[in-house]
Design an enzyme around this catalytic site. Structure first.
Site, mmCIF file in Angstrom:
data_model
loop_
_atom_site.group_PDB
_atom_site.id
_atom_site.type_symbol
_atom_site.label_atom_id
_atom_site.label_comp_id
_atom_site.label_asym_id
_atom_site.label_seq_id
_atom_site.Cartn_x
_atom_site.Cartn_y
_atom_site.Cartn_z
ATOM 1 N N MET A 30 0.211 7.637 8.980
ATOM 2 C CA MET A 30 0.847 6.583 8.188
ATOM 3 C C MET A 30 0.110 6.388 6.876
ATOM 4 S SD MET A 30 3.226 4.338 7.949
ATOM 5 C CE MET A 30 3.360 3.401 6.436
ATOM 6 N N GLU A 37 0.662 12.499 3.593
ATOM 7 C CA GLU A 37 0.307 11.073 3.461
ATOM 8 C C GLU A 37 -0.318 10.799 2.099
ATOM 9 O OE1 GLU A 37 1.798 9.533 5.665
ATOM 10 O OE2 GLU A 37 1.958 11.166 7.135
#
Ligand code: B3K
Ligand code: ZN
Length: 874
Positions: free
Chosen positions: A268, A303
């Site tokens: 994330m 990411e």
């Protein structure tokens, strides 16, 4: 409030209903007092009315206990608690909102919001997890400046992390301490992150192109420091690549990555504080395969690239998800291609499109890359939004060229930096910067399904003219019956009989090799074609479509050797295989033997022996399509016939090419281990050879020897996987040995669980059930669950689809358990059920019955509800 039952049926949201927020939050000051079962969160927000006259505000909240609500420091009575949050009323135009809530991280098994992973605390807020932390406008178009103070026990949690820069810290009574962080960039709450724990930290630094020093820190479980180096390398490479190729520089003074063992997906992109599934951080030669190394490079890159495409410019609403995901996948694919082998990367991405993405397109969840209707947002982090989304960006790149595309990126950032944008905004910037008309092209964002492009050609010898007629058609998909012709960039090349490229021209003018296919039927004419050419089409997979053309074997063999680009050569090989797979599936269904002609074998021998080719590319040439990809070619799937045909073709190739495979296998042995692309390429071809040789008489000996001698995980797993697929006697000893060596390490054991899941042996399911008792296995850990359960249900079709329905019952048991503990993971696992209409009537009935049983579950989570409902109504 928290424990009220959610009786009502989940409701859908529609893209068309978007409304800008009536209030915005400019600043939020958070304080977390961390405790395992009762964490206190104080949120002080500065709120501003955006729509004049509106005085009520809805805040999202889930599983929260409210302790305090104040407006401008005064307790506020004008509010109502609802099932989905709070409604505040009689509000002034500008005010300070203070909310104190209590949450229970330890009881949070959904791994969304604030939860415990191992000994530490961490968060996952995308898409709608922040509402499990505090009441808030949990939507991506509310951008605020975040300040976060974290308080916890100092001995257990020496590291307290959040987004941005550290601005203060200190000790408190009772052995507790605090750290405060401030993120200078505006961000939506889905990019919020908090981590507390005890770690080993790998530190490095990066000087940006403009000369700023950035501290780089990777946090891993104690003892894992030597497994973080590759991730650090990949991070530095990403930062450099983004500066060089996209002109984008990092913007904070620190970049942190934390690896955790309990995580629902890969990683994330939280601002300045990425949280990663440890699978995409930890690697050394003893524990990780080459595939793992490459996966880490690509996810670290992905990411990192989100910092610009996702964080600096975010999404206006979740229907726009592909704005950041499709674009960032495109960027990470380009990164991997620039650093490694472009053809091999392209082949692997195309396999994903043609296999699982095309399958998604024709299932009940079929949706455009920008969905119109969503019940559970987490269900839309799909191959369609990500991979097809990336193909759509790639088509724009093809149409505009690198310079035009980069000009579009520049304009996009000029216009939208610091804001929440839409897919239309992106296309508009591309169009405005390049002058290329993308009017019809925009349809790719709203039309779902895979277009089928059918081509016919004619050569007029007298006129020396070649005609290429292209038809496109997209079959109706659930909820979208009418389909319009799309703008398809269709990349072609013509070859003469010597393999020379024929220049494309029409009426004396040169014609670009990217044809603009825009109508449902269109003929392209080429003159000055002196002999009947061989046509190479959809080069580089220039559009996410199915190509249909009646190639002869000779033409395909010709393209396998003569096409100029490697992708086209591979693709010709795949088309040749496809012809014989199809004809043999028919043969097997009619009770006949599998036939695979000598001249086709020879074409593959030619590729195997071509010393000018990259070994990694040859390995791809010699890899058959997966059972799932082949299943995607049929309206009615015969899993057993497909399995038989693929297994027999593999065996025919193995015995026909045994000498060559064996010679190459031995010639590619390497002394010492390295992860250079050259070394990886050699391992990949060598291990592809081993997979074939496993079916020959020398198989047992070679595979055992490789397992015994391997000095790296790639070679170990290649031996085990060859033994597993070919069901060699040494399989059992290897599996036992591996488990005794690695049972302390879940991440390594995942590779073993995958092999158990894919085990082709007759007692496969019983074996999977027994494996669930292995001490390293836990249904609570998404990685373990995916390794064992998903590889059985999704990648062992013959046993999952056992006629007695045992595989189906197994999946329902697992889904029932996960429905209450972790619905997001359940929702990924249910996929094989969604395709039930593609199987014979008995199997359909069995799977339908399972879906109906799931539909009746009390407290069926929205995630499963949405899929079960769509599958049943399709
Ligand atoms: N943006 C996250 C995915 C979040 C998934 C939420 N269910 C990782 C990524 O795509 O980079
Ligand atoms: Zn992403």
């Amino acid at each position: 409030m928290a424990d009220q039952p959610t009786a009502a049926q989940p409701t859908a949201k529609y893209r068309a209903d978007y409304q800008a927020p009536d209030f915005t939050i400019t600043d939020i000051d958070l304080t977390f007092d961390l405790h395992d079962t009762a964490t206190r969160v104080i949120a002080v927000s500065q709120v501003k009315q955006q729509t004049q006259g509106v005085t009520s505000l809805e805040l999202d909240g889930d599983e929260l206990v409210l302790h305090r609500l104040e407006i401008n420091g005064e307790s506020w009575e004008h509010f109502e608690q609802t099932e989905s949050g709070l409604i505040l009323r009689e509000l002034p135009a500008v005010f300070e909102l203070t909310i104190e809530t209590e949450i229970n991280p330890e009881a949070n098994t959904s791994l969304e919001g604030l939860y415990k992973s191992g000994g530490g605390f961490c968060t996952q807020c995308e898409a709608e997890g922040f509402r499990r932390i505090t009441y808030y406008q949990d939507r991506p178009d509310v951008l605020a400046r975040f300040t976060t103070k974290v308080i916890a026990d100092k001995a257990s949690f020496p590291y307290l992390l959040s987004n941005g820069n550290k601005v203060g810290s200190g000790d408190l009574e009772n052995g507790r301490h605090w750290v405060q962080w401030q993120d200078p960039f505006l961000k939506p709450c889905y990019l919020f992150a908090l981590v507390a724990g005890d770690f080993d930290v790998l530190r490095d630094s990066y000087k940006t192109v403009s000369g700023r020093d950035v501290a780089l820190e990777i946090f891993v479980d104690k003892g894992n420091l030597d497994r973080a180096e590759h991730a650090m390398h990949s991070l530095i490479n990403s930062m450099k690549w983004d500066e060089e190729r996209f002109g984008l520089e990092y913007d904070l003074d620190i970049y942190m990555i934390v690896a955790v063992d309990f995580f629902n997906m890969g990683a994330m992109e939280n601002k300045g504080l990425n949280i990663f599934n440890s699978k995409f951080v930890l690697a050394n030669s003893a524990t990780a395969t080459d595939t793992d190394y490459l996966g880490i490079e690509s996810v670290i890159g992905h990411e990192y690239f989100h910092n610009w495409t996702g964080n600096r410019v975010t999404c206006r609403d979740w229907f726009q998800l592909s704005l950041k995901e499709g674009l960032t996948v495109f960027r990470d694919q380009e990164f991997s291609s620039d650093l490694g082998s472009r053809p091999v990367n392209r082949i692997q991405n195309v396999r994903i499109m043609r296999g699982p993405q095309f399958a998604e397109d024709r299932g009940p969840m079929s949706h455009p890359i920008r969905p119109e209707k969503v019940i559970e947002m987490n269900n839309f982090y799909t191959l369609t939004v990500y991979e097809k989304g990336s193909e759509v960006i790639r088509m724009m790149h093809t149409l505009l060229g690198e310079d035009g595309f980069q000009a579009g990126m520049k304009l996009y950032f000029e216009r939208h930096d610091g804001t929440a944008a839409t897919c239309d905004d992106f296309v508009q910037a591309m169009e405005d910067a390049s002058g290329v008309d993308l009017g019809q092209f925009r349809l790719w964002y709203s039309q779902s399904g895979t277009p089928v492009v059918t081509v016919s050609t004619a050569y007029e010898a007298d006129a020396k003219r070649y005609l290429v007629t292209v038809k496109q058609q997209t079959a109706p998909t659930p909820g979208q019956k009418e389909k319009l012709p799309l703008h398809i960039p269709f990349d072609i090349e013509l070859y003469d009989s010597k393999g020379e490229v024929i220049e494309l021209q029409c009426n004396g003018e040169r014609v670009h090799h990217i044809l603009n296919v825009t109508q449902s039927e269109q003929t392209f004419t080429f003159d000055q074609v002196n002999e009947k050419p061989v046509i190479s089409m959809l080069r580089e997979f220039s559009a996410p479509v199915v190509l249909e053309y009646d190639y002869s074997d000779e033409e395909l063999v010709f393209l396998m050797t003569h096409a100029r680009n490697e992708f086209a050569r591979w693709d010709a090989g795949q088309m040749l295989l496809a012809k014989y797979i199809r004809s043999n599936v028919q043969a097997v269904q009619a009770g006949n033997a599998v036939v695979f002609p000598e001249n086709v074998v020879d074409a593959f021998r030619g590729a195997l022996l071509d010393e000018k080719l990259d070994p990694a590319f040859i390995a791809e040439m010699l890899t058959l399509p997966s059972e799932n990809e082949v299943a995607g070619w049929y309206e009615r799937v015969d899993v057993d016939a497909i399995h038989t045909v693929l297994a027999q073709i593999e065996q025919i190739l193995a015995s026909a090419l045994e000498d060559e495979l064996s010679a190459i296998y031995h010639s590619l042995s390497q002394s010492g281990y390295s992860i250079t692309h050259d070394a990886m390429a050699k391992r990949s071809l060598r291990n592809r050879c081993l997979a074939y040789l496993a079916y020959t008489e020398q198989g047992e000996k070679l595979v055992s020897a490789q397992y015994g001698k391997a000095d790296n995980m790639t070679d170990t797993i290649a031996a085990m996987s060859a033994a597993n697929e070919a069901q060699l006697a040494c399989r059992e000893t290897q599996m036992a040995d591996f488990s005794s060596k690695w049972s302390h390490d879940g991440l390594v054991m995942d590779k073993w669980f995958v092999l158990q899941g894919k085990n082709p042996a007759g007692n496969s399911l019983a074996n999977v059930r027994e494996t669930m008792n292995h001490p390293a296995f836990s249904l609570k850990n998404p990685n373990r669950t995916r390794s064992l359960v998903a590889s059985f249900c999704a990648n062992n079709p013959v046993h999952f689809h056992a006629k007695d329905g045992s595989g189906y019952r197994f999946l329902t048991e697992i889904l029932t358990a996960l429905n209450s503990s972790n619905p997001q993971v359940a929702s990924r696992l249910i996929e094989p059920f969604l395709k039930y209409r593609l199987y014979d009537e008995d199997r359909q009935a069995l799977m339908r019955a399972e879906l109906e049983q799931l539909a009746k579950l009390e407290n069926l989570a929205r995630d499963l509800f949405e899929k079960v409902e769509k599958a049943l109504e399709q």
